[in-house]
Design an enzyme around this catalytic site. Structure first.
Site, PDB file in Angstrom:
ATOM      1  N   SER A 152       0.858  -1.193   0.000  1.00  0.00           N
ATOM      2  CA  SER A 152       0.000   0.000   0.000  1.00  0.00           C
ATOM      3  C   SER A 152       0.887   1.234   0.000  1.00  0.00           C
ATOM      4  O   SER A 152       2.041   1.167   0.437  1.00  0.00           O
ATOM      5  CB  SER A 152      -0.857  -0.003   1.274  1.00  0.00           C
ATOM      6  OG  SER A 152      -1.422   1.271   1.503  1.00  0.00           O
ATOM      7  N   TYR A 165      -1.464  -0.483  10.226  1.00  0.00           N
ATOM      8  CA  TYR A 165      -1.639  -0.979   8.854  1.00  0.00           C
ATOM      9  C   TYR A 165      -0.342  -0.775   8.054  1.00  0.00           C
ATOM     10  O   TYR A 165       0.134  -1.685   7.366  1.00  0.00           O
ATOM     11  CB  TYR A 165      -2.802  -0.223   8.217  1.00  0.00           C
ATOM     12  CG  TYR A 165      -3.104  -0.587   6.789  1.00  0.00           C
ATOM     13  CD1 TYR A 165      -3.625  -1.832   6.460  1.00  0.00           C
ATOM     14  CD2 TYR A 165      -2.900   0.335   5.760  1.00  0.00           C
ATOM     15  CE1 TYR A 165      -3.930  -2.151   5.136  1.00  0.00           C
ATOM     16  CE2 TYR A 165      -3.207   0.025   4.444  1.00  0.00           C
ATOM     17  CZ  TYR A 165      -3.718  -1.218   4.142  1.00  0.00           C
ATOM     18  OH  TYR A 165      -4.004  -1.533   2.837  1.00  0.00           O
TER      19      TYR A 165
END
Ligand code: NAP
Length: 261
Positions: A152, A165
Site C-alpha cells: 500500500s 496498517y
C-alpha cells in the site's frame, strides 16, 4: 496483420494464457477484480478466501474453464501445505500468486495493543509469507513464476492513524526485495503493488471514506481521483505476465498521483 512493421495481431506480451494463478482475497474488492481480469487474460485462476458464497459470486464472472475455489482462513498456517498440495494435484504446478487477502484500520497509537499487532501481522504479513513459502517450492511452482504482494502507499508514506496498517505493508516491501534475491536463481520473481485509495469493503466504513470532509481531502490528494479495483488488477497482470520477466524486488505504486507531491 502488419508483418512489415514486425507486428502481428497476436502480439500480446501481457497474456496469461496457460498460466495457473492463485489469487487470495478473491471474495471481494481488488482480489475479486484481479481474479476476473486474470481469467480474461487467459489464466486458470484458483480463488482463495474464507467466504464461499462471495467467492461463488466472483467465480460466476470468470472467463474460461478449470478455475477452482478454495475456502480457507489463511491465518490457520498449519493447513497451508496440504491446501497447496490439493491445488497442485487439481491444476498442476503454479505460475503465479497474488496475495490480496488483507485487513485495514485507522487506529491511533494509544489504542494499539499487542493483540491488535498480532492480528494485523498474522493476516497481512505472516499469511502471505507462509503461503508464498509453500507455493514457491520446486514441487509446487514452475520456473519463471511470479509472486505479488499487495502492499500500500501506507507502506511508503505516513498518515495519522495508519501506523499499524502501514507497518504490515512496509514489511511486505522489505520481504519482496530479499526474496527476489533468494529466488532469482530459479527465475521466480517477487514484487509488490502499492495502491492508493480504492473504494472497497476494506475501507468503506473507515473515517476517511465516511466523513465527507475527510473523504474530500483524500480525493484531492489523489491527483487523478480515487482508484478502481481494475487499476490494481492491471498492475498485477503486468507483474504476473512475461512482460515483466526482468522485473523483480520492485514496488509498483498505483496511486493516481498520491505520492508524487
Ligand atoms: N482498497 C484500498 O484502498 C487498498 C489500498 C492499498 C492496499 N490495499 C490492499 O489490497 C488488498 C485487498 O484489499 P481490498 O480493498 O480488496 O479489501 P476487501 O475488499 O476487504 O478484501 C479483502 C479480502 O481479504 C480476504 N481475507 C481477509 N482475511 C482473510 C483470512 N484470514 N484468510 C483468507 N482471506 C482473508 C477477504 O475474504 P474473506 O472475508 O472471504 O476471507 C477479502 O476477500 C489488501 O491487502 C489491502 O490491504 C487496498
Amino acid at each position: 496483420m502488419r508483418e512489415s512493421e514486425g507486428m502481428t495481431e497476436a502480439f500480446n506480451p501481457f497474456t496469461l494464457s496457460g498460466k495457473k494463478i492463485i489469487v487470495t482475497g478473491a471474495s471481494s474488492g481488488i482480489g475479486r477484480q484481479c481474479a476476473i481480469d486474470c481469467s480474461k487474460m487467459g489464466a486458470t485462476v484458483i480463488l482463495l478466501a474464507r467466504n464461499e458464497e462471495r467467492m461463488r459470486e466472483t467465480f460466476s464472472h470468470l472467463y474460461g474453464s478449470d478455475h477452482q475455489i478454495i475456502v480457507a482462513d489463511l491465518t490457520v498456517f498449519d493447513a497451508i501445505p496440504s491446501m497447496v498440495e490439493t491445488i497442485v494435484s487439481r491444476v498442476g504446478k503454479i505460475d503465479g500468486l497474488v496475495n490480496c487477502a488483507g485487513i485495514s484500520t485507522t487506529l491511533p497509537l494509544k489504542l494499539m495493543t499487542t493483540t491488535k499487532l498480532d492480528e494485523f501481522f498474522r493476516t497481512n504479513v505472516y499469511s502471505a509469507v507462509e503461503l508464498s513459502k509453500e507455493v514457491s517450492k520446486k514441487k509446487n511452482m514452475n520456473e519463471g513464476g511470479s509472486i505479488v504482494f499487495l502492499s500500500s502507499v501506507m507502506g511508503v508514506v505516513g498518515e495519522s492513524g495508519k501506523s499499524l496498517y502501514g507497518m504490515t505493508k512496509g514489511a511486505l516491501l522489505s520481504a519482496a526485495r530479499s526474496l527476489a534475491c533468494e529466488f532469482a536463481k530459479r527465475r521466480i520473481r517477487f514484487n509488490c503493488v502499492s495502491p492508493g485509495a480504492i473504494l472497497t469493503p476494506i475501507n468503506e466504513h473507515l473515517p476517511h471514506m465516511i466523513d465527507p470532509e475527510k473523504r474530500q481531502q483524500l480525493e484531492e490528494k489523489h491527483l487523478l481521483g480515487l482508484g478502481s479495483p481494475e487499476d490494481v488488477a492491471y498492475a498485477c497482470i503486468y507483474l504476473l505476465s512475461g512482460a515483466s520477466k526482468w522485473v523483480t524486488g520492485q514496488n509498483l505504486i498505483v496511486d493516481g498521483g498520491y505520492t508524487v507531491r
